[in-house]
Design a protein around this motif. Sequence first.
Motif, PDB file in Angstrom:
ATOM      1  N   HIS A  85      49.058  37.954  24.318  1.00 13.56           N
ATOM      2  CA  HIS A  85      50.185  37.204  24.654  1.00 13.56           C
ATOM      3  C   HIS A  85      50.673  37.444  25.781  1.00 13.56           C
ATOM      4  O   HIS A  85      51.330  36.257  26.931  1.00 13.56           O
ATOM      5  CB  HIS A  85      50.920  36.416  24.010  1.00 13.56           C
ATOM      6  N   GLU A  86      50.414  38.117  26.226  1.00 10.37           N
ATOM      7  CA  GLU A  86      50.923  39.396  27.722  1.00 10.37           C
ATOM      8  C   GLU A  86      49.982  39.613  28.129  1.00 10.37           C
ATOM      9  O   GLU A  86      51.029  39.846  29.540  1.00 10.37           O
ATOM     10  CB  GLU A  86      52.040  40.437  27.329  1.00 10.37           C
ATOM     11  N   MET A  87      48.572  39.257  28.164  1.00  9.85           N
ATOM     12  CA  MET A  87      47.257  39.073  29.471  1.00  9.85           C
ATOM     13  C   MET A  87      47.774  38.145  30.051  1.00  9.85           C
ATOM     14  O   MET A  87      47.637  37.447  29.721  1.00  9.85           O
ATOM     15  CB  MET A  87      46.323  38.979  28.400  1.00  9.85           C
ATOM     16  N   HIS A  90      46.563  30.674  24.276  1.00  8.18           N
ATOM     17  CA  HIS A  90      47.624  31.256  25.041  1.00  8.18           C
ATOM     18  C   HIS A  90      46.213  31.528  26.675  1.00  8.18           C
ATOM     19  O   HIS A  90      44.841  31.336  26.395  1.00  8.18           O
ATOM     20  CB  HIS A  90      47.119  33.052  24.839  1.00  8.18           C
ATOM     21  N   ASP A  91      46.910  30.823  28.205  1.00 10.07           N
ATOM     22  CA  ASP A  91      46.103  30.806  29.255  1.00 10.07           C
ATOM     23  C   ASP A  91      45.928  32.145  29.435  1.00 10.07           C
ATOM     24  O   ASP A  91      46.788  31.965  30.139  1.00 10.07           O
ATOM     25  CB  ASP A  91      46.940  29.277  30.062  1.00 10.07           C
ATOM     26  N   VAL A  92      44.448  31.642  30.106  1.00 10.17           N
ATOM     27  CA  VAL A  92      44.201  33.663  30.837  1.00 10.17           C
ATOM     28  C   VAL A  92      43.721  32.985  32.445  1.00 10.17           C
ATOM     29  O   VAL A  92      43.014  32.055  31.799  1.00 10.17           O
ATOM     30  CB  VAL A  92      43.682  34.540  30.394  1.00 10.17           C
ATOM     31  N   THR A  93      43.656  33.757  32.993  1.00 12.20           N
ATOM     32  CA  THR A  93      42.396  33.847  34.558  1.00 12.20           C
ATOM     33  C   THR A  93      41.552  34.386  33.303  1.00 12.20           C
ATOM     34  O   THR A  93      41.236  35.646  33.148  1.00 12.20           O
ATOM     35  CB  THR A  93      42.721  34.795  35.743  1.00 12.20           C
ATOM     36  N   PHE A  94      40.108  33.869  33.431  1.00  6.68           N
ATOM     37  CA  PHE A  94      38.584  34.739  33.018  1.00  6.68           C
ATOM     38  C   PHE A  94      38.962  35.493  34.725  1.00  6.68           C
ATOM     39  O   PHE A  94      38.052  34.730  35.710  1.00  6.68           O
ATOM     40  CB  PHE A  94      37.651  34.269  32.567  1.00  6.68           C
ATOM     41  N   LEU A  95      38.101  36.799  34.218  1.00 11.73           N
ATOM     42  CA  LEU A  95      37.493  37.369  35.263  1.00 11.73           C
ATOM     43  C   LEU A  95      35.874  38.301  35.201  1.00 11.73           C
ATOM     44  O   LEU A  95      35.858  38.554  34.128  1.00 11.73           O
ATOM     45  CB  LEU A  95      37.975  39.280  35.376  1.00 11.73           C
ATOM     46  N   GLU A  96      35.135  37.379  36.304  1.00 10.20           N
ATOM     47  CA  GLU A  96      33.758  38.184  36.095  1.00 10.20           C
ATOM     48  C   GLU A  96      33.790  39.294  36.221  1.00 10.20           C
ATOM     49  O   GLU A  96      33.914  40.116  36.422  1.00 10.20           O
ATOM     50  CB  GLU A  96      32.923  37.618  37.531  1.00 10.20           C
ATOM     51  N   ALA A  97      32.572  39.587  35.117  1.00 11.85           N
ATOM     52  CA  ALA A  97      32.422  41.951  34.823  1.00 11.85           C
ATOM     53  C   ALA A  97      31.277  41.882  35.456  1.00 11.85           C
ATOM     54  O   ALA A  97      30.609  41.236  36.045  1.00 11.85           O
ATOM     55  CB  ALA A  97      32.689  41.678  33.195  1.00 11.85           C
ATOM     56  N   GLU A  98      31.635  43.553  35.080  1.00 14.49           N
ATOM     57  CA  GLU A  98      30.426  43.793  36.202  1.00 14.49           C
ATOM     58  C   GLU A  98      29.850  44.844  35.936  1.00 14.49           C
ATOM     59  O   GLU A  98      31.378  45.829  35.539  1.00 14.49           O
ATOM     60  CB  GLU A  98      29.666  43.728  37.796  1.00 14.49           C
ATOM     61  N   ASP A  99      28.959  45.917  35.922  1.00 15.74           N
ATOM     62  CA  ASP A  99      29.096  47.432  35.263  1.00 15.74           C
ATOM     63  C   ASP A  99      30.506  48.257  36.040  1.00 15.74           C
ATOM     64  O   ASP A  99      30.763  48.199  36.813  1.00 15.74           O
ATOM     65  CB  ASP A  99      27.468  48.583  35.601  1.00 15.74           C
ATOM     66  N   GLY A 100      30.792  48.550  35.305  1.00 15.55           N
ATOM     67  CA  GLY A 100      32.462  49.890  35.633  1.00 15.55           C
ATOM     68  C   GLY A 100      33.273  49.023  34.733  1.00 15.55           C
ATOM     69  O   GLY A 100      34.480  49.910  35.447  1.00 15.55           O
TER      70      GLY A 100
END
Length: 274
Positions: free
Chosen positions: A112-114, A140-150
């Motif tokens: 909930h703090e993310m 809970h609302d968050v921004t989704f981030l696209e991941a990549e290797d690393g």
Amino acid sequence: MVNFPPSKSPVSTQAPSAADLAPRHRLVAVSYLNTKPLLYGLLRSEVQAELYMDLAIPSECARRLVAGEADIALVPVAVIPELPNARVISDYCIGSDGAVATVCVYGDVPLHEMTAIYLDHHSRTSVMLTRLLLEEYWQHDVTFLEAEDGYIERIGGTVGGLVIGDRTIGLDQRFRYVYDLGAAWKDHTGLPFVFAAWVTVKPLEEDFLRRFNAALEEGMAHLPELQLLLSSPHPDFSLVEYFTHHIDYNLDAPKRVAMERFLAYVRGGNSVVR
Ligand SMILES: C=C(O[C@@H]1C=C(C(=O)O)C=C[C@H]1O)C(=O)O
């Protein structure tokens, strides 16, 4: 890996056997530890002679089936709505009934703090499951981030990350907060969950499908043997525990209900990040 179509026919002085002449299907399976019991069954079986087998991360398995580069694939179930003629061909899957251990959101702070969460690019199903649970269960609302290797190195502060598969092993010692998505789904719905299933888009003969399913069953029946062959990837990780208590391989009626419930959410058009 094993016997993907060669670019040229290998030169052979021997007459082809009946198995060599059988039509072959291009199969791609998930390259993680959890798939080894199923692969072991296929490799022990004569059905192997009818397959070109390859391994890939789950999102790549999905891509190949959608692109027509594979005939049979162990795919993240979230891709099924994109396949007009998809047919689930086996009673075995990668599922769980509660905690799965290798599909988790990790972070330095409680969920909930993310403020943002990386969505693992290896995944198609758990990416959608993370969205569903944040919306319906954790609310809970968050921004989704696209991941990549690393990207795992960038999880920290108020930024969490979904990680799936073998890369999760040992991460519970690195992050203070760990949210197992199999456990959260079970709390939310009371149901087991299906992460990946064997799917084809080609009409395959019933006799082949029966033998294919029997080969997977054979793999499950030889788990103790496989556990002798494989080494544990981490001192605190028990393969026996993982194969018998966390991953649940039977695609039974409750899992089919769960899959429909989950796919209804996916079909709802919530798929943006892959
Ligand atoms: C349980 C797991 O399920 C995996 C999760 C997948 C996904 O999120 O798309 C796909 C295939 C499964 O192998 C795991 O690999 O840890």
